[in-house]
Write a protein that holds these residues in place. Structure first.
Motif, PDB file in Angstrom:
ATOM      1  N   ASP A 213     142.889  26.532  43.950  1.00 48.33           N
ATOM      2  CA  ASP A 213     144.456  27.642  43.935  1.00 48.33           C
ATOM      3  C   ASP A 213     144.123  28.664  45.005  1.00 48.33           C
ATOM      4  O   ASP A 213     142.720  29.135  45.275  1.00 48.33           O
ATOM      5  CB  ASP A 213     144.015  27.856  42.781  1.00 48.33           C
ATOM      6  N   LYS A 215     144.884  32.118  44.829  1.00 47.37           N
ATOM      7  CA  LYS A 215     146.188  33.819  43.821  1.00 47.37           C
ATOM      8  C   LYS A 215     146.289  34.723  44.131  1.00 47.37           C
ATOM      9  O   LYS A 215     146.897  35.286  43.919  1.00 47.37           O
ATOM     10  CB  LYS A 215     144.500  33.666  42.775  1.00 47.37           C
ATOM     11  N   GLY A 227     150.403  34.680  40.037  1.00 50.71           N
ATOM     12  CA  GLY A 227     149.759  32.942  39.317  1.00 50.71           C
ATOM     13  C   GLY A 227     149.288  32.145  40.430  1.00 50.71           C
ATOM     14  O   GLY A 227     148.436  31.059  39.169  1.00 50.71           O
ATOM     15  N   PHE A 270     139.921  23.204  32.027  1.00 57.22           N
ATOM     16  CA  PHE A 270     140.158  24.098  32.979  1.00 57.22           C
ATOM     17  C   PHE A 270     138.896  24.394  33.370  1.00 57.22           C
ATOM     18  O   PHE A 270     138.929  26.231  32.684  1.00 57.22           O
ATOM     19  CB  PHE A 270     141.514  24.706  33.263  1.00 57.22           C
ATOM     20  N   ASN A 286     139.723  27.551  31.222  1.00 54.05           N
ATOM     21  CA  ASN A 286     141.369  28.168  30.593  1.00 54.05           C
ATOM     22  C   ASN A 286     141.215  26.763  30.092  1.00 54.05           C
ATOM     23  O   ASN A 286     140.631  25.288  29.631  1.00 54.05           O
ATOM     24  CB  ASN A 286     142.170  28.254  31.644  1.00 54.05           C
ATOM     25  N   ARG A 288     143.727  24.903  28.802  1.00 50.67           N
ATOM     26  CA  ARG A 288     144.938  23.880  29.301  1.00 50.67           C
ATOM     27  C   ARG A 288     145.526  23.148  31.179  1.00 50.67           C
ATOM     28  O   ARG A 288     144.725  23.862  32.109  1.00 50.67           O
ATOM     29  CB  ARG A 288     145.803  24.645  29.312  1.00 50.67           C
ATOM     30  N   ASP A 291     148.638  26.101  37.108  1.00 44.48           N
ATOM     31  CA  ASP A 291     149.924  26.098  37.416  1.00 44.48           C
ATOM     32  C   ASP A 291     150.037  27.115  38.834  1.00 44.48           C
ATOM     33  O   ASP A 291     149.548  28.054  38.866  1.00 44.48           O
ATOM     34  CB  ASP A 291     150.926  26.562  36.673  1.00 44.48           C
ATOM     35  N   GLU A 293     147.593  23.432  39.930  1.00 45.86           N
ATOM     36  CA  GLU A 293     147.160  22.890  40.719  1.00 45.86           C
ATOM     37  C   GLU A 293     146.927  22.044  39.806  1.00 45.86           C
ATOM     38  O   GLU A 293     147.641  20.416  40.442  1.00 45.86           O
ATOM     39  CB  GLU A 293     145.804  22.674  39.803  1.00 45.86           C
TER      40      GLU A 293
HETATM   41  N1  GLY Z   1     146.405  28.474  38.700  1.00 46.44           N
HETATM   42  C1  GLY Z   1     145.138  29.266  38.291  1.00 46.44           C
HETATM   43  C2  GLY Z   1     145.786  29.705  36.323  1.00 46.44           C
HETATM   44  O1  GLY Z   1     147.147  28.320  36.048  1.00 46.44           O
HETATM   45  O2  GLY Z   1     145.443  29.860  35.183  1.00 46.44           O
END
Ligand code: GLY
Ligand code: AMP
Length: 433
Positions: A213, A215, A227, A270, A286, A288, A291, A293
């Motif tokens: 990612d 950030k 995000g 995640f 995470n 879930r 986003d 990714e």
């Molecule tokens: N891309 C990091 C997240 O979804 O937390």
């Protein structure tokens, strides 16, 4: 089969897009969805923080399967409620989502189960912060608010004095608006970050893919956190040995630990990793899909995403192999002017039809809506320009940026260097030649 997807960002657009490819899926409904999702699924306006409306939508729609995208509905127990009512739902219960919703819980859990992570202390007062800071040898310390903070709850400090000040601002409410009662002090780790995703069914953890990612808002990873401004996924991000190690020592160990503690984990785990010289360490979990990714990852996925969700819910993930196409995929975010600060919505978006003509690409919508018949911006992150190539990352990037060139809205900003950490070594080779 009718599937309900909860959420309304780029990740959910990618989930809807992938579900629509599945032969057994006859209908996809999305709550609340967005301007782009509306072209592929019926959207039902709602607030994902409102548990009663979410439940009412499920009762009205009677989906055969519900897939939860964002962390907020997980944190208020949407999975528990829907399961109680007899619905099939993919995602962790409120108790299992604590791996993401409480950093203190996650750190203590990792310690209990021998999962590698940075040294830390959980503090509930500024006096305790001062006392615990004395035990940190290095000056650099990371201060993390315990709960969900949309990426704003992590402060990197280069001295203990800065860490104390950040902690004070968290406890007083000055930093995040709300008063924090608990925070985590953490050793500052150096290395490359890697996001590793595993499908979990309560008993088994099955590796999916890795992604990286971006950030920060600025090129070269500078400026404030967002995000996520872009992500890419390639096989090269992780050797087969590393994939095996992360599956066994991090994902499976987590699933075993959660099961042993009576809170089995079902959903996507995640694992936000830092690849340090001392070995890989978990920065955060995470519970879930990520986003952006997910937009990149699903574009490479060959496995039917429905099979994945069903295996998770039915406890048969051990029979599933997640297949990814060879090569690389990338998602570059087009964001509103001013993001991650103050933004203005309602800017007309143009060029999407031209961008759609590029093969192996797709524009996922994050913050868009339809107003007076026109597609307009409705959020900080607006579009996720996503492409894949069997020839590798540079080709996937070339496709995504050629799509980006065709798209415009007032104030649009995007990073031109997505994938730079992977590309830079290649460029150096070219320069030397
Ligand atoms: N891309 C990091 C997240 O979804 O937390
Ligand atoms: P988190 O929400 O815990 O993943 O933190 C957000 C971001 O802060 C991570 O993606 C890292 O870039 C950075 N970060 C978090 N914890 C640490 C740490 N212990 N050392 C260095 N960077 C960190």
């Amino acid at each position: 089969m009718k599937v309900l997807v909860i959420g309304g960002g780029g990740r959910e657009h990618a989930l809807v897009w992938a579900l629509k490819k599945s032969e057994r899926v006859t209908e996809v409904v999305c709550a609340p969805g967005n301007g782009g999702i509306a072209a592929q699924a019926r959207c039902i306006p709602m607030d994902v923080a409102d548990l009663a409306s979410l439940v009412a939508i499920a009762e009205q729609e009677k989906p055969d399967l519900t897939v939860v995208g964002p962390e907020l509905p997980l944190s208020i127990g949407i999975v528990d409620e829907l399961k109680r009512l007899g619905f099939k739902v993919f995602g962790p219960t409120q108790a299992a989502a604590k791996l993401e919703t409480s950093k203190a819980f996650a750190k203590e859990f990792m310690q209990r189960h021998g999962i590698p992570t940075a040294a830390y202390a959980v503090c509930t007062s500024i006096e305790q912060v001062r006392e615990e800071l004395l035990k940190f040898e290095a000056p650099a310390v990371v201060v993390k608010a315990d709960g969900l903070a949309a990426g704003k709850g992590v402060v990197m400090c280069s001295t203990h004095a800065e860490a104390e000040a950040a902690a004070e601002e968290m406890f007083s409410g000055a930093l995040l608006g709300a008063v924090q009662t608990e925070l985590v002090l953490e050793e500052f780790l150096e290395g490359e970050e890697l996001s590793f995703f595993a499908l979990c069914d309560g008993t088994h953890a099955i590796p999916m893919a890795a992604a990286q990612d971006h950030k920060r808002i600025g090129e070269g990873d500078t400026g404030p956190n967002t995000g996520g401004m872009g992500a890419y996924s390639t096989d090269g991000l992780m050797t087969p040995a590393m994939r095996g190690w992360l599956t066994k020592e991090v994902a499976q160990q987590t699933v075993d630990g959660m099961r042993a503690e009576g809170t089995p984990f079902v959903g996507i785990l995640f694992c936000g990793m830092m690849m340090t010289p001392r070995g890989p360490m978990v920065l955060e979990f995470n519970t879930r899909f990520g986003d952006p990714e997910t937009q990149a990852m699903l574009m490479r996925m060959e496995t039917d995403v429905l099979e994945l969700f069903e295996a998770g819910v039915d406890g048969t993930a051990d029979t599933l192999v997640v297949r990814m196409k060879e090569g690389a995929s990338v998602c570059v975010i087009a964001a509103s002017g001013g993001y991650p600060g103050k933004i203005e919505n309602g800017k007309i978006i143009s060029g999407l039809d031209e961008a759609a003509a590029v093969a192996d690409g797709f524009v996922f919508h994050s913050g868009t809506t339809v107003k007076d018949g026109a597609l307009v911006t409705a959020g900080g992150r607006v579009l996720g320009i996503t492409a894949m190539s069997e020839n590798g990352l540079e080709d996937a990037l070339a496709k995504a940026y050629s799509m980006m060139e065709k798209i415009s809205f007032e104030g649009m900003q995007f990073r031109r260097d997505i994938g730079w950490r992977a590309i830079r070594p290649m460029l150096q080779v070219v320069e030397r030649e």
